[in-house]
Design a protein around this motif. Structure first.
Motif, PDB file in Angstrom:
ATOM      1  N   PRO A  94       0.807  -1.234   0.000  1.00  0.00           N
ATOM      2  CA  PRO A  94       0.000   0.000   0.000  1.00  0.00           C
ATOM      3  C   PRO A  94       0.839   1.282   0.000  1.00  0.00           C
ATOM      4  O   PRO A  94       0.424   2.279  -0.604  1.00  0.00           O
ATOM      5  N   SER A  99       1.173   7.096  -7.537  1.00  0.00           N
ATOM      6  CA  SER A  99       1.119   8.266  -8.421  1.00  0.00           C
ATOM      7  C   SER A  99       2.310   8.257  -9.366  1.00  0.00           C
ATOM      8  O   SER A  99       2.180   8.537 -10.559  1.00  0.00           O
ATOM      9  N   ALA A 123      -3.784  -0.855 -10.786  1.00  0.00           N
ATOM     10  CA  ALA A 123      -2.843  -1.140  -9.711  1.00  0.00           C
ATOM     11  C   ALA A 123      -3.577  -1.783  -8.552  1.00  0.00           C
ATOM     12  O   ALA A 123      -4.766  -1.531  -8.340  1.00  0.00           O
ATOM     13  N   GLY A 125      -2.811  -2.172  -4.462  1.00  0.00           N
ATOM     14  CA  GLY A 125      -1.924  -1.799  -3.353  1.00  0.00           C
ATOM     15  C   GLY A 125      -2.088  -2.719  -2.165  1.00  0.00           C
ATOM     16  O   GLY A 125      -2.492  -2.292  -1.084  1.00  0.00           O
TER      17      GLY A 125
ATOM     18  N   ASN B  96      -3.881  11.488  -7.178  1.00  0.00           N
ATOM     19  CA  ASN B  96      -4.670  11.046  -6.023  1.00  0.00           C
ATOM     20  C   ASN B  96      -3.781  10.244  -5.062  1.00  0.00           C
ATOM     21  O   ASN B  96      -2.815   9.612  -5.472  1.00  0.00           O
ATOM     22  N   PHE B  98      -3.297   7.213  -3.637  1.00  0.00           N
ATOM     23  CA  PHE B  98      -3.755   5.828  -3.739  1.00  0.00           C
ATOM     24  C   PHE B  98      -3.323   5.000  -2.534  1.00  0.00           C
ATOM     25  O   PHE B  98      -3.981   4.019  -2.189  1.00  0.00           O
ATOM     26  N   SER B  99      -2.223   5.385  -1.882  1.00  0.00           N
ATOM     27  CA  SER B  99      -1.834   4.677  -0.661  1.00  0.00           C
ATOM     28  C   SER B  99      -2.915   4.837   0.398  1.00  0.00           C
ATOM     29  O   SER B  99      -3.273   3.886   1.099  1.00  0.00           O
ATOM     30  N   PHE B 102      -5.826   2.596  -0.599  1.00  0.00           N
ATOM     31  CA  PHE B 102      -5.622   1.172  -0.306  1.00  0.00           C
ATOM     32  C   PHE B 102      -5.596   0.899   1.199  1.00  0.00           C
ATOM     33  O   PHE B 102      -6.041  -0.159   1.645  1.00  0.00           O
ATOM     34  N   ALA B 123      -7.044  -0.122  -8.581  1.00  0.00           N
ATOM     35  CA  ALA B 123      -7.144   1.312  -8.810  1.00  0.00           C
ATOM     36  C   ALA B 123      -6.638   1.644 -10.200  1.00  0.00           C
ATOM     37  O   ALA B 123      -5.783   0.947 -10.739  1.00  0.00           O
TER      38      ALA B 123
END
Lengths: 359, 359
Positions: A94, A99, A123, A125, B96, B98-99, B102, B123
Motif C-alpha cells: 500500500p 502516483s 494497480a 496496493g 490522487n 492511492f496509498s 488502499f 485502482a
C-alpha cells in the motif's frame, strides 16, 4: 531494486539520477524478458470481450516491467484482434508511490499505453502474500527484482547488513525459514490467481552454484562508510548495528521446494529454472571509458533508490535525507577508488498452471 | 468532495477531522446508494470465473464509495455463488493518494474486502475523460461527488469564487460549455466501458428547479474570511482574486443533453434522473444540540478536505498550510456566529447500456 530497460543510455550520472542508473543497470531483465515473451506466445487466451490479463507483482514505479510487458503485449497482439482488451495489473504494498507508477505509465517513452490502444493499466496496493487478484483470471504474470524482499524481518542480524554474509547460524536459519515460507506463499497465491494454462515468470536474486550471493564490493563499501559515519559521530554504534536489509537470495533447489515431491503444487509446475549471472553494466561501461568516478556514482545512485531507504528507515525522520547523502558520497568514493566488477547472481523461474481445471 | 458513509457518528469534531466531518455529512449518498443497490439487483452478470466488475469513478480516498459498494456487493452476492469473484476498480487522477485509498480499503470497518472473501480491489490513476477500463467489461458503475469538478478551468472568474454566483455572462457561458463538454465526454467513455445491460449511477452537484446552486452560507463565510485576510495583509488583493473553484452544478436538462434527440447515446439511455436537496446533517445536529461552535467547526473541517486545497494551490507552497488554517478558523467563527441551514442541490442519474451489442 526497481529497474527498467536493457537499453544502455550512456548519459552521465547526476545526483538523484536513480532512474537513469537503474535503467542502465537492468541486470538480468533481458533474459527474463525473453522467457516472458515466449510465455506470451504460448499461454491460452480468453475470448473477447473478456480482457487478457497480465499481472506485474511487486511493480514499484513500473521501471522493471514496462519493457518486458510491452514486448509481451506485442506478441499477444499478433495472436488476437486489435480491439481485444489487454488489462495490466501492477501490484505493490500500500505504501508504494502509485502516483509515480501511473505517471510513468502515462508519460514514459516505453509505456505500453502509448504503443497499443486496447491496453489498460490498473494497480493493486496490497501485499502479494495473499490472494489479491480474482481467481483463475491471470493469463500472464511477471515479477522482477521483488521476491527477494522478505515479508518480515525474522530476526536482527547482529554481525552484517545482509544475512547472506552473516556467520550467525541461528540468524541464517531464521532467514532461510522465512525465505522458504515466503516463496511457498507467493507461489500458492499465484496458483489461485493464474488462469488455466497461465504462466508466471519470476526474476529475483539468487545464490549461485558457488554458494555466493554476490554484491561484495557494494556491501564492503557500505559497511566501511557506516563505520566512518560512526567514527565521525554522525551515527551511533547501536544505530549502525540495528541496520539490516531483509532480502534473501535463494538457491536453485529452494525454488523447487514447494513443488516436491510430486512436481506439482496448487496445480502449478516449474516449466523452467535457471540461475545465472547478470551483467554489471556499470562495470562494462567503466571498462570502455575508464571513468572510475562515474562507476562509483552510478552504483551509489542505484543503491540510493534501492537499499539505502531501508537503512535510513531505522533513523528518526529528520536525519534520513542527510544520512543517505553521506552514505552515497562515501560509497561512491570507495567504489571509484577501487573499481571492481559486481557479481549479480540471479534466478529466472517460469511456473505454469495446468491447462484444465480439475474439480 | 469525498464523503463516505450515511451513518451518523456523533463524536465531537477535532481539528483536521475531515474524515469524520465528511462521514457525518454524506449528503445525498443514501438516496444514490438505494439506486445503486437496485441496479445491482438488475444488471446482467458474467459467468464465473469471469469476475463481476464494479467501477468507482473519481474515488479519492474511497470514503464516498465503501458503503454503497458494500451494499451493492451484498445484493450481487445473493445472485451468484460465494466464490464468484467481484473486482472493484477505483479510478481517480494520477496525483490522487492511492496509498490512502488502499489503506482505507484494507483497514476501514466498512470495507467490502472484510465483508466478502471473493472481492478484490484495484485502482486506475488516469483521468476518466478518456477510456481507462477495458471495453464492455463494467457491470456496475458508481460516481459520487466527482463529476462537478471540471476537467480544466475554462477561464478565470473575476467576481466570485464559484461560477454559479458570478454575474459575468461570458464567464458563465465558458463554464457552461466546459461543463457540457465534460459531461458528454464522461458519458461517452463510460458507454464504451459498460458491459451490455450494465448501469452507471452518478451523484453530483446540481442546480435545482429554483436555479439555485446552493451552499450560500459557506460561500459567504469564505468570501468574507478572504476579505479579512486581505485586510490583515496576509493575502494580496490579486491573490484573493485569482482564487476560484472549478466546479459546476448542472440542471436536469443538462444531464439529458448528450442523449438528445433520440434518447440514446453510445448505446446508453437515462433510466432515472432526479434533482433533490441533500440533508445538511450538521444543521440537523445543531437543531438537536444547539452547539453553534460545532456546527461551524464541522462545515469548516469539511471544506478543509474539499474546497480549501484548491484555493491554497494558487499560493506558494510554504504559505498554503497557514492559509488553510486561517481560512478554517475564520469560516468556523462566521458560521458559528450565525448558523444557517446549507442548501445542497444534488442530482442522481442512472444510465443504462443496451443489453445486446449491435454490430
Amino acid at each position: 531494486m526497481p529497474e527498467s530497460s536493457a537499453v544502455v543510455r550512456p548519459e552521465p550520472m547526476h545526483s538523484a539520477s536513480y532512474t537513469a542508473a537503474s535503467r542502465l543497470q537492468a541486470a538480468g531483465l533481458r533474459r527474463a524478458t525473453t522467457l516472458f515473451a515466449e510465455s506470451a506466445a504460448e499461454v491460452p487466451l480468453p475470448q473477447s470481450p473478456r480482457p487478457i490479463v497480465i499481472a506485474d507483482y511487486g511493480a514499484a514505479t513500473g521501471h522493471n516491467s514496462l519493457v518486458p510487458i510491452g514486448e509481451a503485449i506485442a506478441v499477444l497482439r499478433k495472436r488476437t484482434r486489435p480491439e481485444h482488451s489487454i488489462l495490466v495489473t501492477h501490484t505493490d504494498v500500500p505504501d508504494n508511490d502509485f502516483s509515480d507508477l501511473f505517471r510513468t505509465l502515462s508519460e514514459d517513452p516505453d509505456t505500453y499505453l502509448k504503443k497499443d490502444k486496447a491496453c489498460f493499466a490498473s494497480a493493486v496496493g496490497r501485499s502479494y502474500y495473499g490472494q489479491i487478484i480474482p481467481s483463475n483470471s491471470v493469463n500472464l504474470a511477471w515479477s522482477a527484482w521483488s521476491t527477494h524482499w522478505l515479508s518480515r524481518t525474522p530476526t536482527p542480524i547482529p554481525d552484517h547488513l545482509l544475512v547472506a554474509h552473516s556467520r550467525d547460524g541461528e540468524v541464517r536459519t531464521a532467514y532461510e525459514r522465512q525465505a522458504a515460507r515466503d516463496w511457498h506463499e507467493f507461489v500458492a497465491f499465484r496458483g489461485r490467481e493464474l488462469s488455466p494454462g497461465g504462466r508466471l515468470v519470476v526474476m529475483t536474486m539468487a545464490i549461485d552454484s558457488d554458494g555466493d550471493f554476490g554484491y561484495r564490493p557494494l556491501l564492503d563499501a557500505i559497511t566501511d562508510t557506516l563505520a566512518e559515519l560512526v567514527g565521525r559521530e554522525m551515527l551511533t554504534d547501536d544505530e549502525s548495528s540495528a541496520m539490516s536489509i531483509p532480502i534473501a537470495g535463494r538457491r536453485a533447489p529452494d525454488f523447487l521446494a514447494p513443488f516436491a515431491p510430486s512436481g506439482t503444487f496448487e496445480k502449478l509446475s516449474v516449466q523452467h529454472l535457471e540461475v545465472f549471472h547478470g551483467d554489471d553494466r556499470f562495470w562494462s561501461r567503466y571498462r570502455v571509458d575508464g571513468k572510475a568516478d562515474q562507476f562509483g556514482a552510478a552504483w551509489s545512485e542505484f543503491l540510493r533508490g534501492t537499499a539505502f531507504p531501508t537503512l535510513a528507515a531505522t533513523l528518526p525522520a529528520d536525519r534520513r535525507a542527510g544520512f543517505v547523502d553521506h552514505l552515497c558520497t562515501g560509497v561512491a568514493a570507495r567504489l571509484a577508488a577501487a573499481p571492481a566488477e559486481v557479481r549479480i547472481p540471479l534466478a529466472a523461474v517460469v511456473i505454469e498452471k495446468q491447462r484444465r481445471l480439475h474439480h
